[in-house]
Design a protein around this motif. Sequence first.
Motif, PDB file in Angstrom:
ATOM      1  N   GLN A  85     -42.998  -5.443  43.635  1.00  0.00           N
ATOM      2  CA  GLN A  85     -43.237  -4.480  44.717  1.00  0.00           C
ATOM      3  C   GLN A  85     -44.552  -4.740  45.433  1.00  0.00           C
ATOM      4  O   GLN A  85     -44.692  -4.406  46.612  1.00  0.00           O
ATOM      5  CB  GLN A  85     -43.233  -3.045  44.157  1.00  0.00           C
ATOM      6  CG  GLN A  85     -41.867  -2.560  43.699  1.00  0.00           C
ATOM      7  CD  GLN A  85     -41.537  -3.010  42.279  1.00  0.00           C
ATOM      8  OE1 GLN A  85     -42.246  -3.830  41.689  1.00  0.00           O
ATOM      9  NE2 GLN A  85     -40.465  -2.475  41.735  1.00  0.00           N
ATOM     10  N   LYS A  86     -45.529  -5.328  44.724  1.00  0.00           N
ATOM     11  CA  LYS A  86     -46.825  -5.588  45.328  1.00  0.00           C
ATOM     12  C   LYS A  86     -46.853  -6.912  46.091  1.00  0.00           C
ATOM     13  O   LYS A  86     -47.861  -7.224  46.742  1.00  0.00           O
ATOM     14  CB  LYS A  86     -47.905  -5.580  44.254  1.00  0.00           C
ATOM     15  CG  LYS A  86     -48.086  -4.214  43.607  1.00  0.00           C
ATOM     16  CD  LYS A  86     -49.199  -4.226  42.574  1.00  0.00           C
ATOM     17  CE  LYS A  86     -49.385  -2.838  41.960  1.00  0.00           C
ATOM     18  NZ  LYS A  86     -50.462  -2.828  40.939  1.00  0.00           N
ATOM     19  N   CYS A  87     -45.766  -7.668  46.005  1.00  0.00           N
ATOM     20  CA  CYS A  87     -45.713  -8.973  46.671  1.00  0.00           C
ATOM     21  C   CYS A  87     -45.101  -8.886  48.068  1.00  0.00           C
ATOM     22  O   CYS A  87     -45.013  -9.898  48.770  1.00  0.00           O
ATOM     23  CB  CYS A  87     -44.922  -9.968  45.823  1.00  0.00           C
ATOM     24  SG  CYS A  87     -45.704 -10.347  44.235  1.00  0.00           S
ATOM     25  N   VAL A  88     -44.613  -7.712  48.441  1.00  0.00           N
ATOM     26  CA  VAL A  88     -44.001  -7.520  49.760  1.00  0.00           C
ATOM     27  C   VAL A  88     -44.558  -6.246  50.387  1.00  0.00           C
ATOM     28  O   VAL A  88     -45.010  -5.333  49.692  1.00  0.00           O
ATOM     29  CB  VAL A  88     -42.460  -7.437  49.673  1.00  0.00           C
ATOM     30  CG1 VAL A  88     -41.859  -8.789  49.338  1.00  0.00           C
ATOM     31  CG2 VAL A  88     -42.031  -6.405  48.630  1.00  0.00           C
ATOM     32  N   THR A  89     -44.495  -6.179  51.706  1.00  0.00           N
ATOM     33  CA  THR A  89     -44.999  -5.004  52.417  1.00  0.00           C
ATOM     34  C   THR A  89     -44.169  -4.770  53.664  1.00  0.00           C
ATOM     35  O   THR A  89     -43.334  -5.603  54.040  1.00  0.00           O
ATOM     36  CB  THR A  89     -46.485  -5.189  52.777  1.00  0.00           C
ATOM     37  OG1 THR A  89     -47.006  -3.970  53.302  1.00  0.00           O
ATOM     38  CG2 THR A  89     -46.664  -6.287  53.817  1.00  0.00           C
ATOM     39  N   ASP A  90     -44.433  -3.636  54.306  1.00  0.00           N
ATOM     40  CA  ASP A  90     -43.722  -3.247  55.540  1.00  0.00           C
ATOM     41  C   ASP A  90     -42.205  -3.272  55.341  1.00  0.00           C
ATOM     42  O   ASP A  90     -41.458  -3.705  56.229  1.00  0.00           O
ATOM     43  CB  ASP A  90     -44.114  -4.165  56.705  1.00  0.00           C
ATOM     44  CG  ASP A  90     -45.573  -4.030  57.090  1.00  0.00           C
ATOM     45  OD1 ASP A  90     -46.163  -2.984  56.768  1.00  0.00           O
ATOM     46  OD2 ASP A  90     -46.125  -4.955  57.714  1.00  0.00           O
ATOM     47  N   LEU A  91     -41.753  -2.799  54.197  1.00  0.00           N
ATOM     48  CA  LEU A  91     -40.310  -2.766  53.931  1.00  0.00           C
ATOM     49  C   LEU A  91     -39.661  -1.639  54.731  1.00  0.00           C
ATOM     50  O   LEU A  91     -40.192  -0.535  54.820  1.00  0.00           O
ATOM     51  CB  LEU A  91     -40.043  -2.554  52.446  1.00  0.00           C
ATOM     52  CG  LEU A  91     -40.522  -3.652  51.490  1.00  0.00           C
ATOM     53  CD1 LEU A  91     -40.151  -3.300  50.058  1.00  0.00           C
ATOM     54  CD2 LEU A  91     -39.943  -5.002  51.880  1.00  0.00           C
ATOM     55  N   TYR A  92     -38.489  -1.953  55.311  1.00  0.00           N
ATOM     56  CA  TYR A  92     -37.754  -0.923  56.059  1.00  0.00           C
ATOM     57  C   TYR A  92     -36.259  -1.169  55.944  1.00  0.00           C
ATOM     58  O   TYR A  92     -35.781  -2.300  56.052  1.00  0.00           O
ATOM     59  CB  TYR A  92     -38.143  -0.916  57.530  1.00  0.00           C
ATOM     60  CG  TYR A  92     -37.269   0.036  58.328  1.00  0.00           C
ATOM     61  CD1 TYR A  92     -37.474   1.407  58.275  1.00  0.00           C
ATOM     62  CD2 TYR A  92     -36.205  -0.442  59.102  1.00  0.00           C
ATOM     63  CE1 TYR A  92     -36.659   2.285  58.971  1.00  0.00           C
ATOM     64  CE2 TYR A  92     -35.388   0.427  59.801  1.00  0.00           C
ATOM     65  CZ  TYR A  92     -35.620   1.788  59.731  1.00  0.00           C
ATOM     66  OH  TYR A  92     -34.803   2.648  60.421  1.00  0.00           O
ATOM     67  N   ASP A  93     -35.539  -0.089  55.734  1.00  0.00           N
ATOM     68  CA  ASP A  93     -34.083  -0.092  55.811  1.00  0.00           C
ATOM     69  C   ASP A  93     -33.657   1.329  56.152  1.00  0.00           C
ATOM     70  O   ASP A  93     -34.208   2.289  55.595  1.00  0.00           O
ATOM     71  CB  ASP A  93     -33.450  -0.537  54.489  1.00  0.00           C
ATOM     72  CG  ASP A  93     -31.942  -0.713  54.616  1.00  0.00           C
ATOM     73  OD1 ASP A  93     -31.504  -1.844  54.897  1.00  0.00           O
ATOM     74  OD2 ASP A  93     -31.212   0.276  54.451  1.00  0.00           O
ATOM     75  N   LEU A  94     -32.703   1.467  57.055  1.00  0.00           N
ATOM     76  CA  LEU A  94     -32.276   2.790  57.492  1.00  0.00           C
ATOM     77  C   LEU A  94     -31.797   3.643  56.328  1.00  0.00           C
ATOM     78  O   LEU A  94     -32.015   4.858  56.291  1.00  0.00           O
ATOM     79  CB  LEU A  94     -31.157   2.658  58.535  1.00  0.00           C
ATOM     80  CG  LEU A  94     -30.665   3.968  59.171  1.00  0.00           C
ATOM     81  CD1 LEU A  94     -31.783   4.622  59.969  1.00  0.00           C
ATOM     82  CD2 LEU A  94     -29.458   3.697  60.065  1.00  0.00           C
ATOM     83  N   SER A  95     -31.178   3.004  55.348  1.00  0.00           N
ATOM     84  CA  SER A  95     -30.641   3.734  54.201  1.00  0.00           C
ATOM     85  C   SER A  95     -31.611   3.796  53.036  1.00  0.00           C
ATOM     86  O   SER A  95     -31.297   4.371  51.991  1.00  0.00           O
ATOM     87  CB  SER A  95     -29.329   3.091  53.738  1.00  0.00           C
ATOM     88  OG  SER A  95     -28.369   3.097  54.780  1.00  0.00           O
ATOM     89  N   GLY A  96     -32.780   3.187  53.177  1.00  0.00           N
ATOM     90  CA  GLY A  96     -33.765   3.192  52.101  1.00  0.00           C
ATOM     91  C   GLY A  96     -33.717   1.912  51.279  1.00  0.00           C
ATOM     92  O   GLY A  96     -32.825   1.078  51.427  1.00  0.00           O
ATOM     93  N   ILE A  97     -34.713   1.757  50.405  1.00  0.00           N
ATOM     94  CA  ILE A  97     -34.816   0.594  49.533  1.00  0.00           C
ATOM     95  C   ILE A  97     -34.412   1.000  48.123  1.00  0.00           C
ATOM     96  O   ILE A  97     -34.948   1.958  47.552  1.00  0.00           O
ATOM     97  CB  ILE A  97     -36.248   0.027  49.514  1.00  0.00           C
ATOM     98  CG1 ILE A  97     -36.701  -0.305  50.947  1.00  0.00           C
ATOM     99  CG2 ILE A  97     -36.325  -1.201  48.618  1.00  0.00           C
ATOM    100  CD1 ILE A  97     -35.868  -1.356  51.640  1.00  0.00           C
ATOM    101  N   ALA A  98     -33.459   0.281  47.559  1.00  0.00           N
ATOM    102  CA  ALA A  98     -32.963   0.619  46.225  1.00  0.00           C
ATOM    103  C   ALA A  98     -33.605  -0.236  45.137  1.00  0.00           C
ATOM    104  O   ALA A  98     -33.829   0.238  44.022  1.00  0.00           O
ATOM    105  CB  ALA A  98     -31.443   0.463  46.171  1.00  0.00           C
ATOM    106  N   GLU A  99     -33.918  -1.504  45.455  1.00  0.00           N
ATOM    107  CA  GLU A  99     -34.400  -2.395  44.399  1.00  0.00           C
ATOM    108  C   GLU A  99     -35.251  -3.506  44.993  1.00  0.00           C
ATOM    109  O   GLU A  99     -34.935  -4.070  46.042  1.00  0.00           O
ATOM    110  CB  GLU A  99     -33.206  -2.998  43.646  1.00  0.00           C
ATOM    111  CG  GLU A  99     -33.577  -3.885  42.473  1.00  0.00           C
ATOM    112  CD  GLU A  99     -32.354  -4.459  41.785  1.00  0.00           C
ATOM    113  OE1 GLU A  99     -32.243  -4.304  40.555  1.00  0.00           O
ATOM    114  OE2 GLU A  99     -31.495  -5.046  42.482  1.00  0.00           O
ATOM    115  N   VAL A 100     -36.348  -3.809  44.310  1.00  0.00           N
ATOM    116  CA  VAL A 100     -37.204  -4.946  44.655  1.00  0.00           C
ATOM    117  C   VAL A 100     -37.447  -5.720  43.363  1.00  0.00           C
ATOM    118  O   VAL A 100     -37.947  -5.159  42.378  1.00  0.00           O
ATOM    119  CB  VAL A 100     -38.548  -4.501  45.265  1.00  0.00           C
ATOM    120  CG1 VAL A 100     -39.414  -5.721  45.594  1.00  0.00           C
ATOM    121  CG2 VAL A 100     -38.327  -3.663  46.520  1.00  0.00           C
ATOM    122  N   LYS A 101     -37.083  -6.990  43.345  1.00  0.00           N
ATOM    123  CA  LYS A 101     -37.236  -7.766  42.115  1.00  0.00           C
ATOM    124  C   LYS A 101     -37.416  -9.242  42.458  1.00  0.00           C
ATOM    125  O   LYS A 101     -37.120  -9.691  43.574  1.00  0.00           O
ATOM    126  CB  LYS A 101     -36.017  -7.596  41.211  1.00  0.00           C
ATOM    127  CG  LYS A 101     -34.738  -8.185  41.782  1.00  0.00           C
ATOM    128  CD  LYS A 101     -33.566  -8.051  40.809  1.00  0.00           C
ATOM    129  CE  LYS A 101     -32.308  -8.712  41.361  1.00  0.00           C
ATOM    130  NZ  LYS A 101     -31.182  -8.606  40.405  1.00  0.00           N
TER     131      LYS A 101
END
Length: 284
Positions: free
Chosen positions: A131-147
Amino acid sequence: MSGRKKKAGNTRAFRIVHICVAVLFCILAIAAASLAAVKDFYIKPVITDVTIEAGGTFSLEDFFVTKPESARFITDVSGINTDIPAVYGLKVAFDRYFDQEVRLTIQDTTAPVGKAVKQEFFTIDPFPEAQKCVTDLYDLSGIAEVKFRDGIPDISAGGDFVVPVSVTDPYRNSVVIDVPMHVIKDSTPPVISGLKTNQMVRSGDEVDFRDGVIVTDDYDPEPVLNIDASKFDYNKPGKYTVYYKATDRSGNITEEQITLEVWQSSASDLKTKEAYKYADKILK
Protein backbone atom coordinates in the motif's frame (compact mmCIF):
# COMPACT_ATOMS: atom_id res chain seq x y z
CA MET A 1 -98.93 -4.23 -55.67
CA SER A 2 -96.09 -6.30 -56.94
CA GLY A 3 -94.35 -3.13 -58.08
CA ARG A 4 -94.43 -1.64 -54.59
CA LYS A 5 -92.98 -4.83 -53.12
CA LYS A 6 -90.21 -4.79 -55.71
CA LYS A 7 -89.37 -1.15 -54.94
CA ALA A 8 -89.27 -1.84 -51.19
CA GLY A 9 -86.96 -4.79 -51.77
CA ASN A 10 -84.59 -2.66 -53.79
CA THR A 11 -84.47 -0.05 -51.02
CA ARG A 12 -83.58 -2.64 -48.38
CA ALA A 13 -80.93 -4.11 -50.62
CA PHE A 14 -79.45 -0.65 -51.19
CA ARG A 15 -79.36 0.01 -47.48
CA ILE A 16 -77.64 -3.31 -46.83
CA VAL A 17 -75.08 -2.58 -49.50
CA HIS A 18 -74.55 0.90 -48.04
CA ILE A 19 -74.03 -0.53 -44.56
CA CYS A 20 -71.64 -3.16 -45.90
CA VAL A 21 -69.66 -0.53 -47.73
CA ALA A 22 -69.47 1.61 -44.58
CA VAL A 23 -68.35 -1.36 -42.50
CA LEU A 24 -65.77 -2.21 -45.13
CA PHE A 25 -64.41 1.30 -45.09
CA CYS A 26 -64.15 1.14 -41.27
CA ILE A 27 -62.34 -2.15 -41.46
CA LEU A 28 -59.98 -0.78 -44.07
CA ALA A 29 -59.34 2.33 -41.97
CA ILE A 30 -58.59 0.26 -38.89
CA ALA A 31 -56.38 -2.07 -40.91
CA ALA A 32 -54.52 0.87 -42.41
CA ALA A 33 -53.96 2.38 -38.97
CA SER A 34 -52.81 -0.95 -37.60
CA LEU A 35 -50.56 -1.48 -40.59
CA ALA A 36 -49.05 1.97 -40.11
CA ALA A 37 -48.44 1.27 -36.44
CA VAL A 38 -46.93 -2.12 -37.14
CA LYS A 39 -44.81 -0.58 -39.86
CA ASP A 40 -43.67 2.13 -37.46
CA PHE A 41 -42.88 -0.53 -34.86
CA TYR A 42 -40.66 -2.46 -37.21
CA ILE A 43 -39.05 0.61 -38.68
CA LYS A 44 -38.24 1.94 -35.18
CA PRO A 45 -37.68 -1.21 -33.08
CA VAL A 46 -37.02 -1.11 -29.35
CA ILE A 47 -33.58 -2.13 -28.01
CA THR A 48 -34.48 -4.36 -25.10
CA ASP A 49 -31.05 -4.66 -23.47
CA VAL A 50 -28.82 -1.63 -22.90
CA THR A 51 -25.47 -1.78 -21.05
CA ILE A 52 -23.48 1.23 -19.85
CA GLU A 53 -20.27 1.66 -17.90
CA ALA A 54 -20.53 2.73 -14.28
CA GLY A 55 -20.29 6.49 -14.05
CA GLY A 56 -21.78 6.93 -17.52
CA THR A 57 -25.19 8.19 -18.59
CA PHE A 58 -28.18 6.80 -20.45
CA SER A 59 -31.14 8.31 -22.27
CA LEU A 60 -34.33 7.28 -24.03
CA GLU A 61 -32.47 7.26 -27.36
CA ASP A 62 -30.39 4.31 -26.13
CA PHE A 63 -33.50 2.08 -26.22
CA PHE A 64 -34.43 2.77 -29.85
CA VAL A 65 -32.70 2.30 -33.14
CA THR A 66 -34.50 5.48 -34.17
CA LYS A 67 -36.40 7.15 -31.38
CA PRO A 68 -40.01 8.06 -32.27
CA GLU A 69 -41.20 11.49 -31.26
CA SER A 70 -43.79 9.87 -29.00
CA ALA A 71 -41.25 7.69 -27.19
CA ARG A 72 -41.22 7.93 -23.43
CA PHE A 73 -40.25 6.10 -20.23
CA ILE A 74 -43.15 4.57 -18.37
CA THR A 75 -40.80 3.67 -15.49
CA ASP A 76 -39.53 6.52 -13.31
CA VAL A 77 -35.77 6.56 -13.92
CA SER A 78 -34.95 9.62 -11.83
CA GLY A 79 -33.70 7.54 -8.91
CA ILE A 80 -31.18 5.46 -10.87
CA ASN A 81 -27.59 6.04 -9.71
CA THR A 82 -25.31 5.13 -12.60
CA ASP A 83 -22.23 5.20 -10.34
CA ILE A 84 -23.30 1.90 -8.79
CA PRO A 85 -23.32 -1.30 -10.90
CA ALA A 86 -26.82 -2.83 -10.99
CA VAL A 87 -29.53 -4.17 -13.32
CA TYR A 88 -32.85 -2.33 -13.74
CA GLY A 89 -36.03 -3.52 -15.38
CA LEU A 90 -37.69 -0.59 -17.19
CA LYS A 91 -40.60 -0.02 -19.52
CA VAL A 92 -40.68 2.27 -22.54
CA ALA A 93 -43.57 3.20 -24.84
CA PHE A 94 -44.35 5.08 -28.03
CA ASP A 95 -47.53 6.02 -29.89
CA ARG A 96 -50.79 4.97 -28.27
CA TYR A 97 -50.59 1.24 -28.60
CA PHE A 98 -47.05 0.06 -27.93
CA ASP A 99 -45.02 -0.41 -24.74
CA GLN A 100 -42.05 -2.67 -24.16
CA GLU A 101 -40.14 -4.00 -21.16
CA VAL A 102 -36.41 -3.30 -21.41
CA ARG A 103 -33.34 -3.86 -19.24
CA LEU A 104 -30.63 -1.40 -18.22
CA THR A 105 -27.36 -2.94 -17.01
CA ILE A 106 -24.78 -0.78 -15.26
CA GLN A 107 -21.42 -2.54 -15.07
CA ASP A 108 -17.92 -1.70 -13.89
CA THR A 109 -15.22 -2.99 -16.22
CA THR A 110 -12.77 -0.13 -15.65
CA ALA A 111 -9.57 -0.89 -13.75
CA PRO A 112 -8.27 1.39 -10.99
CA VAL A 113 -5.58 3.98 -11.68
CA GLY A 114 -2.61 4.99 -9.57
CA LYS A 115 1.06 5.96 -9.48
CA ALA A 116 4.18 4.23 -8.25
CA VAL A 117 6.17 5.53 -5.28
CA LYS A 118 9.89 4.84 -5.65
CA GLN A 119 11.35 3.01 -2.67
CA GLU A 120 14.88 3.17 -1.25
CA PHE A 121 15.90 1.12 1.75
CA PHE A 122 18.58 -1.17 3.15
CA THR A 123 18.71 -4.93 2.89
CA ILE A 124 18.29 -5.16 6.65
CA ASP A 125 15.14 -3.02 6.64
CA PRO A 126 11.63 -4.53 6.54
CA PHE A 127 10.28 -4.79 3.02
CA PRO A 128 7.83 -1.91 2.43
CA GLU A 129 4.10 -2.65 2.42
CA ALA A 130 2.41 -2.80 -0.96
CA GLN A 131 0.00 0.00 0.00
CA LYS A 132 2.93 2.35 0.62
CA CYS A 133 4.42 1.64 -2.81
CA VAL A 134 1.53 3.26 -4.72
CA THR A 135 -0.34 6.55 -4.44
CA ASP A 136 -3.18 8.54 -5.98
CA LEU A 137 -5.30 5.40 -6.26
CA TYR A 138 -8.78 5.90 -7.71
CA ASP A 139 -11.64 3.69 -8.78
CA LEU A 140 -15.31 4.63 -8.96
CA SER A 141 -16.26 1.50 -7.04
CA GLY A 142 -13.39 1.75 -4.55
CA ILE A 143 -10.20 -0.23 -3.98
CA ALA A 144 -10.59 -3.78 -2.71
CA GLU A 145 -7.02 -5.10 -2.69
CA VAL A 146 -3.43 -3.92 -3.08
CA LYS A 147 -0.72 -6.58 -3.13
CA PHE A 148 2.60 -7.54 -4.68
CA ARG A 149 1.61 -9.48 -7.78
CA ASP A 150 4.58 -11.86 -7.67
CA GLY A 151 5.29 -11.75 -3.96
CA ILE A 152 8.38 -10.25 -2.33
CA PRO A 153 11.61 -10.66 -4.33
CA ASP A 154 14.97 -11.72 -2.92
CA ILE A 155 16.80 -8.47 -2.17
CA SER A 156 19.58 -9.88 0.00
CA ALA A 157 22.26 -8.88 -2.50
CA GLY A 158 20.90 -5.35 -2.90
CA GLY A 159 20.53 -3.58 -6.23
CA ASP A 160 17.76 -2.07 -8.35
CA PHE A 161 14.43 -3.83 -8.76
CA VAL A 162 11.07 -3.26 -10.47
CA VAL A 163 8.36 -4.83 -8.33
CA PRO A 164 4.81 -5.16 -9.80
CA VAL A 165 1.98 -4.12 -7.48
CA SER A 166 -1.54 -5.31 -8.33
CA VAL A 167 -4.46 -2.98 -7.49
CA THR A 168 -7.97 -4.49 -7.71
CA ASP A 169 -11.47 -3.05 -7.33
CA PRO A 170 -14.52 -4.90 -5.88
CA TYR A 171 -15.49 -6.14 -9.37
CA ARG A 172 -12.09 -7.80 -9.92
CA ASN A 173 -10.86 -5.20 -12.38
CA SER A 174 -7.15 -4.78 -11.74
CA VAL A 175 -4.14 -2.80 -12.87
CA VAL A 176 -0.46 -3.59 -12.35
CA ILE A 177 1.79 -0.70 -11.31
CA ASP A 178 5.55 -1.24 -11.62
CA VAL A 179 7.35 0.18 -8.58
CA PRO A 180 11.10 0.95 -8.84
CA MET A 181 13.12 0.00 -5.76
CA HIS A 182 16.72 0.76 -4.88
CA VAL A 183 17.95 -1.62 -2.19
CA ILE A 184 21.23 -0.78 -0.48
CA LYS A 185 23.56 -3.48 0.77
CA ASP A 186 25.86 -1.64 3.17
CA SER A 187 29.00 -3.61 3.93
CA THR A 188 31.32 -0.70 4.78
CA PRO A 189 31.90 -0.15 8.51
CA PRO A 190 32.00 3.30 10.13
CA VAL A 191 35.22 5.26 10.58
CA ILE A 192 36.40 6.41 14.02
CA SER A 193 38.72 9.42 13.98
CA GLY A 194 40.18 11.81 16.54
CA LEU A 195 41.41 9.13 18.94
CA LYS A 196 44.33 10.13 21.17
CA THR A 197 46.43 7.20 22.24
CA ASN A 198 49.36 7.01 24.62
CA GLN A 199 48.01 9.86 26.71
CA MET A 200 49.35 10.64 30.16
CA VAL A 201 46.82 11.69 32.76
CA ARG A 202 47.44 13.02 36.23
CA SER A 203 45.92 10.95 38.96
CA GLY A 204 42.69 12.38 40.20
CA ASP A 205 41.85 14.09 36.90
CA GLU A 206 38.66 13.09 35.14
CA VAL A 207 38.88 12.21 31.45
CA ASP A 208 36.31 12.83 28.71
CA PHE A 209 36.80 9.83 26.45
CA ARG A 210 34.53 11.29 23.74
CA ASP A 211 36.40 14.57 23.47
CA GLY A 212 37.47 15.09 19.86
CA VAL A 213 36.26 11.66 18.72
CA ILE A 214 34.23 11.67 15.46
CA VAL A 215 32.40 8.72 13.89
CA THR A 216 31.36 8.84 10.22
CA ASP A 217 29.66 6.38 7.87
CA ASP A 218 28.98 6.30 4.14
CA TYR A 219 25.22 5.74 4.63
CA ASP A 220 24.26 6.08 8.26
CA PRO A 221 24.28 9.74 9.39
CA GLU A 222 24.20 8.73 13.06
CA PRO A 223 26.30 5.64 13.72
CA VAL A 224 26.40 4.54 17.36
CA LEU A 225 29.62 4.85 19.36
CA ASN A 226 30.12 2.74 22.47
CA ILE A 227 33.12 3.26 24.78
CA ASP A 228 34.31 0.67 27.27
CA ALA A 229 36.42 2.31 29.95
CA SER A 230 35.26 0.04 32.71
CA LYS A 231 38.80 -0.87 33.79
CA PHE A 232 40.11 2.70 33.85
CA ASP A 233 40.83 4.10 37.33
CA TYR A 234 42.01 7.70 37.30
CA ASN A 235 42.96 7.50 40.98
CA LYS A 236 45.38 4.63 40.48
CA PRO A 237 48.60 5.14 38.51
CA GLY A 238 49.20 2.71 35.68
CA LYS A 239 48.46 1.96 32.04
CA TYR A 240 44.89 1.37 30.87
CA THR A 241 43.22 0.39 27.60
CA VAL A 242 39.95 2.01 26.51
CA TYR A 243 37.90 0.32 23.79
CA TYR A 244 35.84 2.10 21.12
CA LYS A 245 33.15 0.38 19.08
CA ALA A 246 31.16 2.07 16.28
CA THR A 247 28.11 0.41 14.68
CA ASP A 248 26.07 1.63 11.70
CA ARG A 249 22.42 0.82 10.94
CA SER A 250 23.43 -2.11 8.75
CA GLY A 251 25.29 -3.75 11.61
CA ASN A 252 28.79 -3.04 10.30
CA ILE A 253 31.25 -2.62 13.18
CA THR A 254 34.56 -0.82 13.66
CA GLU A 255 36.59 -1.37 16.81
CA GLU A 256 39.53 0.75 18.01
CA GLN A 257 41.44 1.12 21.27
CA ILE A 258 43.68 3.66 22.96
CA THR A 259 46.16 3.46 25.82
CA LEU A 260 46.24 5.94 28.68
CA GLU A 261 48.75 6.16 31.51
CA VAL A 262 47.82 7.61 34.86
CA TRP A 263 50.77 9.07 36.69
CA GLN A 264 51.06 10.21 40.25
CA SER A 265 51.44 13.99 40.45
CA SER A 266 53.93 15.29 43.08
CA ALA A 267 53.52 18.31 45.33
CA SER A 268 56.39 20.10 43.60
CA ASP A 269 54.69 19.63 40.23
CA LEU A 270 51.51 21.15 41.49
CA LYS A 271 53.38 24.18 42.91
CA THR A 272 54.69 25.35 39.56
CA LYS A 273 52.82 26.86 36.67
CA GLU A 274 55.04 24.97 34.30
CA ALA A 275 53.70 21.68 35.60
CA TYR A 276 50.12 22.81 35.00
CA LYS A 277 50.92 23.93 31.49
CA TYR A 278 52.64 20.64 30.74
CA ALA A 279 49.75 18.60 32.05
CA ASP A 280 47.21 20.66 30.11
CA LYS A 281 49.23 20.19 26.93
CA ILE A 282 49.16 16.43 27.40
CA LEU A 283 45.40 16.37 27.89
CA LYS A 284 44.69 18.30 24.69
